[in-house]
Design an enzyme around this catalytic site. Structure first.
Site, PDB file in Angstrom:
ATOM      1  N   SER A 195      -4.268   0.359  -2.596  1.00 18.74           N
ATOM      2  CA  SER A 195      -5.283  -0.389  -3.344  1.00 18.74           C
ATOM      3  C   SER A 195      -6.557   0.433  -3.482  1.00 18.74           C
ATOM      4  O   SER A 195      -7.654  -0.092  -3.294  1.00 18.74           O
ATOM      5  CB  SER A 195      -5.580  -1.732  -2.678  1.00 18.74           C
ATOM      6  OG  SER A 195      -5.985  -1.535  -1.331  1.00 18.74           O
ATOM      7  N   CYS A 196      -6.410   1.720  -3.789  1.00 20.85           N
ATOM      8  CA  CYS A 196      -7.597   2.553  -4.039  1.00 20.85           C
ATOM      9  C   CYS A 196      -8.357   1.967  -5.222  1.00 20.85           C
ATOM     10  O   CYS A 196      -7.763   1.568  -6.219  1.00 20.85           O
ATOM     11  CB  CYS A 196      -7.186   3.996  -4.321  1.00 20.85           C
ATOM     12  SG  CYS A 196      -6.482   4.849  -2.893  1.00 20.85           S
TER      13      CYS A 196
END
Length: 202
Positions: A110-111
């Site tokens: 979930s960058c």
């Protein structure tokens, strides 16, 4: 969407329980939690991204710089310290046009560019979204309520620890005489993710 809301509620309850336990064990204090919350409420969040978008809409030179060298363009604005840290490293903007619509996704985890978009929403972290956004982005966007014409190319950008992408959305018609502040007020995180368009309130 109900399932996502339920999972969001469940996750929020787990976070509150973990926070209470950490405070009880003396690992963190409630003041620490308050400082972190305040940081994302006042310093880092989608209001920064909205300012960047609004400036790009009214300043062609800034827009060109933003697309060519995003970190340098952001650094030229009067933002709080830390824009290049805490998930803000190596940010890169891509522009939506009538010919191309961009969507950001992180296929690995979930960058996310926290300094300009705030904390990632639950659906961005959902494995189903991450997989389907790559395979069938047009259908996924339709489920978000955004119908992209068949004549418009959809490009999906995989944001990562190396490059954290965000979208420069199209400026809506009817805003030609608006101020930068007025424009910033209608820019949403979803538009900067590519999951929606910026619309003029009725």
């Amino acid at each position: 969407m109900t399932e996502s809301i339920d999972r969001e509620t469940y996750s929020a309850a787990r976070v509150r329980a973990l926070e209470s336990l950490l405070i009880e064990k003396g690992i963190i204090t409630s003041e620490t939690v308050d400082k972190v919350v305040e940081f994302f409420e006042k310093d880092m969040g989608p209001f920064n991204g909205a300012r960047i978008v609004a400036k790009a809409w009214i300043d062609p030179e800034f827009k060109q710089k933003l697309l060519e060298d995003t970190p340098s363009a952001i650094a030229s604005m009067n933002f709080p310290r830390g824009m290049a840290g805490a998930e803000g490293e190596h940010m890169k903007a891509v522009e939506n046009t009538p010919e191309v619509h961009n969507l950001i996704v992180c296929t690995m985890c979930s960058c996310y560019p926290w300094p300009v978009l705030g904390l990632p929403p639950y659906w961005f972290k959902d494995p189903t979204f991450r997989a389907r956004a790559i395979r069938e982005p047009r259908k996924v966007l339709q489920e978000f309520g955004l119908d992209v014409p068949d004549s418009t190319e959809i490009r999906v950008w995989d944001t990562s620890a190396q490059i954290r992408w965000f979208v420069l959305p199209e400026r809506p018609t009817g805003t030609e005489d608006w101020t930068e502040e007025q424009l910033a007020a209608i820019v949403t995180p979803e538009a900067m993710q590519g999951a929606a368009k910026v619309v003029v309130p009725a």
